[in-house]
Design a protein around this motif. Structure first.
Motif, PDB file in Angstrom:
ATOM      1  N   VAL A 108       0.839  -1.206   0.000  1.00  0.00           N
ATOM      2  CA  VAL A 108       0.000   0.000   0.000  1.00  0.00           C
ATOM      3  C   VAL A 108       0.868   1.247   0.000  1.00  0.00           C
ATOM      4  O   VAL A 108       0.630   2.189  -0.763  1.00  0.00           O
ATOM      5  CB  VAL A 108      -0.956   0.000   1.217  1.00  0.00           C
ATOM      6  N   MET A 109       1.890   1.273   0.846  1.00  0.00           N
ATOM      7  CA  MET A 109       2.753   2.455   0.928  1.00  0.00           C
ATOM      8  C   MET A 109       3.506   2.710  -0.383  1.00  0.00           C
ATOM      9  O   MET A 109       3.831   3.849  -0.692  1.00  0.00           O
ATOM     10  CB  MET A 109       3.752   2.293   2.090  1.00  0.00           C
ATOM     11  N   SER A 110       3.759   1.639  -1.132  1.00  0.00           N
ATOM     12  CA  SER A 110       4.456   1.808  -2.409  1.00  0.00           C
ATOM     13  C   SER A 110       3.525   2.282  -3.519  1.00  0.00           C
ATOM     14  O   SER A 110       3.970   2.585  -4.613  1.00  0.00           O
ATOM     15  CB  SER A 110       5.104   0.480  -2.824  1.00  0.00           C
ATOM     16  N   GLY A 111       2.207   2.345  -3.203  1.00  0.00           N
ATOM     17  CA  GLY A 111       1.243   2.795  -4.195  1.00  0.00           C
ATOM     18  C   GLY A 111       0.677   1.679  -5.050  1.00  0.00           C
ATOM     19  O   GLY A 111      -0.025   1.919  -6.027  1.00  0.00           O
ATOM     20  N   PHE A 112       0.973   0.429  -4.654  1.00  0.00           N
ATOM     21  CA  PHE A 112       0.546  -0.705  -5.476  1.00  0.00           C
ATOM     22  C   PHE A 112      -0.946  -1.012  -5.352  1.00  0.00           C
ATOM     23  O   PHE A 112      -1.573  -1.458  -6.305  1.00  0.00           O
ATOM     24  CB  PHE A 112       1.360  -1.939  -5.098  1.00  0.00           C
ATOM     25  N   GLY A 113      -1.537  -0.789  -4.171  1.00  0.00           N
ATOM     26  CA  GLY A 113      -2.937  -1.143  -3.978  1.00  0.00           C
ATOM     27  C   GLY A 113      -3.530  -0.459  -2.767  1.00  0.00           C
ATOM     28  O   GLY A 113      -2.895   0.381  -2.128  1.00  0.00           O
ATOM     29  N   ILE A 114      -4.781  -0.827  -2.448  1.00  0.00           N
ATOM     30  CA  ILE A 114      -5.473  -0.279  -1.286  1.00  0.00           C
ATOM     31  C   ILE A 114      -5.999  -1.439  -0.446  1.00  0.00           C
ATOM     32  O   ILE A 114      -6.098  -2.572  -0.914  1.00  0.00           O
ATOM     33  CB  ILE A 114      -6.647   0.636  -1.697  1.00  0.00           C
ATOM     34  N   THR A 115      -6.332  -1.156   0.819  1.00  0.00           N
ATOM     35  CA  THR A 115      -6.816  -2.202   1.711  1.00  0.00           C
ATOM     36  C   THR A 115      -7.749  -1.615   2.759  1.00  0.00           C
ATOM     37  O   THR A 115      -7.930  -0.392   2.833  1.00  0.00           O
ATOM     38  CB  THR A 115      -5.635  -2.926   2.389  1.00  0.00           C
ATOM     39  N   LEU A 116      -8.317  -2.485   3.585  1.00  0.00           N
ATOM     40  CA  LEU A 116      -9.172  -2.070   4.699  1.00  0.00           C
ATOM     41  C   LEU A 116      -8.593  -2.633   5.977  1.00  0.00           C
ATOM     42  O   LEU A 116      -8.395  -3.844   6.101  1.00  0.00           O
ATOM     43  CB  LEU A 116     -10.596  -2.594   4.504  1.00  0.00           C
ATOM     44  N   LEU A 117      -8.298  -1.745   6.948  1.00  0.00           N
ATOM     45  CA  LEU A 117      -7.674  -2.156   8.198  1.00  0.00           C
ATOM     46  C   LEU A 117      -8.217  -1.318   9.353  1.00  0.00           C
ATOM     47  O   LEU A 117      -8.763  -0.229   9.137  1.00  0.00           O
ATOM     48  CB  LEU A 117      -6.156  -1.979   8.121  1.00  0.00           C
ATOM     49  N   PRO A 118      -8.044  -1.774  10.597  1.00  0.00           N
ATOM     50  CA  PRO A 118      -8.389  -0.933  11.743  1.00  0.00           C
ATOM     51  C   PRO A 118      -7.510   0.316  11.762  1.00  0.00           C
ATOM     52  O   PRO A 118      -6.315   0.249  11.455  1.00  0.00           O
ATOM     53  CB  PRO A 118      -8.090  -1.836  12.944  1.00  0.00           C
ATOM     54  N   ARG A 119      -8.100   1.444  12.130  1.00  0.00           N
ATOM     55  CA  ARG A 119      -7.333   2.692  12.182  1.00  0.00           C
ATOM     56  C   ARG A 119      -6.143   2.569  13.136  1.00  0.00           C
ATOM     57  O   ARG A 119      -5.077   3.149  12.887  1.00  0.00           O
ATOM     58  CB  ARG A 119      -8.244   3.842  12.635  1.00  0.00           C
ATOM     59  N   SER A 120      -6.313   1.806  14.232  1.00  0.00           N
ATOM     60  CA  SER A 120      -5.237   1.663  15.209  1.00  0.00           C
ATOM     61  C   SER A 120      -3.979   1.055  14.603  1.00  0.00           C
ATOM     62  O   SER A 120      -2.868   1.315  15.057  1.00  0.00           O
ATOM     63  CB  SER A 120      -5.707   0.796  16.382  1.00  0.00           C
ATOM     64  N   VAL A 121      -4.145   0.237  13.580  1.00  0.00           N
ATOM     65  CA  VAL A 121      -3.007  -0.432  12.948  1.00  0.00           C
ATOM     66  C   VAL A 121      -2.160   0.549  12.145  1.00  0.00           C
ATOM     67  O   VAL A 121      -0.942   0.401  12.051  1.00  0.00           O
ATOM     68  CB  VAL A 121      -3.501  -1.578  12.039  1.00  0.00           C
ATOM     69  N   VAL A 122      -2.804   1.568  11.573  1.00  0.00           N
ATOM     70  CA  VAL A 122      -2.100   2.454  10.638  1.00  0.00           C
ATOM     71  C   VAL A 122      -1.986   3.897  11.142  1.00  0.00           C
ATOM     72  O   VAL A 122      -1.488   4.754  10.408  1.00  0.00           O
ATOM     73  CB  VAL A 122      -2.810   2.453   9.260  1.00  0.00           C
ATOM     74  N   LYS A 123      -2.422   4.172  12.362  1.00  0.00           N
ATOM     75  CA  LYS A 123      -2.456   5.568  12.813  1.00  0.00           C
ATOM     76  C   LYS A 123      -1.068   6.210  12.843  1.00  0.00           C
ATOM     77  O   LYS A 123      -0.921   7.392  12.499  1.00  0.00           O
ATOM     78  CB  LYS A 123      -3.125   5.682  14.174  1.00  0.00           C
ATOM     79  N   ASP A 124      -0.040   5.462  13.236  1.00  0.00           N
ATOM     80  CA  ASP A 124       1.313   6.022  13.265  1.00  0.00           C
ATOM     81  C   ASP A 124       1.816   6.308  11.851  1.00  0.00           C
ATOM     82  O   ASP A 124       2.459   7.341  11.597  1.00  0.00           O
ATOM     83  CB  ASP A 124       2.277   5.076  13.982  1.00  0.00           C
ATOM     84  N   LEU A 125       1.523   5.395  10.927  1.00  0.00           N
ATOM     85  CA  LEU A 125       1.927   5.601   9.537  1.00  0.00           C
ATOM     86  C   LEU A 125       1.166   6.760   8.911  1.00  0.00           C
ATOM     87  O   LEU A 125       1.706   7.511   8.103  1.00  0.00           O
ATOM     88  CB  LEU A 125       1.695   4.322   8.729  1.00  0.00           C
ATOM     89  N   GLN A 126      -0.080   6.930   9.320  1.00  0.00           N
ATOM     90  CA  GLN A 126      -0.863   8.064   8.827  1.00  0.00           C
ATOM     91  C   GLN A 126      -0.296   9.374   9.364  1.00  0.00           C
ATOM     92  O   GLN A 126      -0.198  10.375   8.644  1.00  0.00           O
ATOM     93  CB  GLN A 126      -2.326   7.915   9.230  1.00  0.00           C
ATOM     94  N   SER A 127       0.077   9.359  10.652  1.00  0.00           N
ATOM     95  CA  SER A 127       0.636  10.570  11.267  1.00  0.00           C
ATOM     96  C   SER A 127       1.937  10.998  10.609  1.00  0.00           C
ATOM     97  O   SER A 127       2.252  12.191  10.528  1.00  0.00           O
ATOM     98  CB  SER A 127       0.864  10.332  12.766  1.00  0.00           C
TER      99      SER A 127
END
Length: 299
Positions: A227-246
């Protein structure tokens, strides 16, 4: 009919092949065959149909699978009850969704191991559907799965609430209003049986959206990396990705409440003897700051 014969029978039934079962049990093949024949003689019925590819349980064999599991489970529960003590010890086998194991459980696991070093705690990760089946088959004492789970043989208790978000790379600026644009990329999901995958697919069907491609992955790290490389999208709990989002490594978009809210629950069989080791573990997880269930929180 003894417990060893029942264990041999169950191993053969699962393997579907006597030679494979013998290797798994570290028995000679003739010993396994003799055990099965003795069981069939004791019960007065054929337990397996033999064929070129191995063996398949007969109807009587299918019935015995259920009873054998229950007998061995009852013996195991008896041992646990007799040996249980106020201070946790022994073995505890827990299952968990990949996301819960990665984000929510580590602090509790570390604290539990430090406080109760005599407990042999094992953790198995997998999709909700697989974990539910493992609990039902007595392979796990309990599991953290996405709820609700309605089954007459299971007890469940809520552990935490999660917000599910659509996750894409940080360069995407289209937002949820242009989800059709995002769906030009592959949907990255865990294998079948994952509750988050089921929710995403249900939401897409409701919206009349069809992804270009669906790709299965075996680990959370692989999904996030793609996902971070721009290859695709996914559905995950916000808690899993909140640091990466920040850190602007990912972008997240909420889903409607009917699809974007989920409660993680802990399930176990109704007939499970709750040892002090398991009881303390559940209490410690629920008391952890990372998993406290608060009405109205966003995980």
């Amino acid at each position: 009919m003894d417990t060893t014969s029942l264990k041999v029978f169950l191993t053969v039934a699962k393997a579907g092949n006597i030679s494979k079962a013998a290797k798994e049990l570290n028995f000679v093949q003739s010993n396994v065959t003799a055990r099965i024949k003795q069981l069939e003689s004791d019960l007065g019925t054929q337990l397996f149909y033999r064929h070129s590819k191995g063996v398949t349980p007969s109807q009587a064999g299918k019935t015995l699978i259920d009873y054998a599991n229950r007998i061995l489970h009852l013996l195991d529960e008896t041992k646990k009850a007799v040996q249980d003590s106020p201070f946790p010890r022994g073995s505890v086998s827990i299952g968990s969704m990949e996301t819960t194991a990665a984000v929510r459980l580590p602090p509790a696991l570390a604290k539990y191991h430090k406080q109760f070093p005599e407990v042999n705690l094992s953790l198995k990760t997998g999709p909700t559907e697989q974990l539910v089946e493992a609990v039902l088959q007595y392979e796990l004492d309990g599991a953290f799965v996405a709820g609700p789970i309605e089954h007459p043989e299971l007890t469940q208790q809520p552990i935490l609430k999660e917000d599910l978000v659509l996750v894409t790379d940080p360069l995407n600026e289209n937002g949820i209003d242009n989800v059709r644009e995002m769906l030009r990329k592959p949907i990255l999901v865990f294998r079948q049986g994952c509750s988050y995958r089921s929710r995403l697919e249900a939401w897409l069907r409701l919206e009349g959206l069809l992804p270009v491609q669906v790709m299965e992955f075996g680990s959370l790290e692989a999904i996030l990396g793609c996902v971070m490389s721009g290859f695709g999208i996914t559905l995950l709990p916000r808690s899993v990705v909140k640091d990466l989002q920040s850190s602007n490594s990912l972008s997240c978009y909420p889903l409607p409440n009917d699809f974007g809210k989920v409660t993680t629950i802990f399930i176990h069989r109704n007939d499970l003897f709750i040892t002090s080791a398991l009881k303390k573990f559940i209490e410690m997880v629920k008391a952890s700051d990372t998993v406290k269930l608060k009405e109205g929180t966003t995980g």
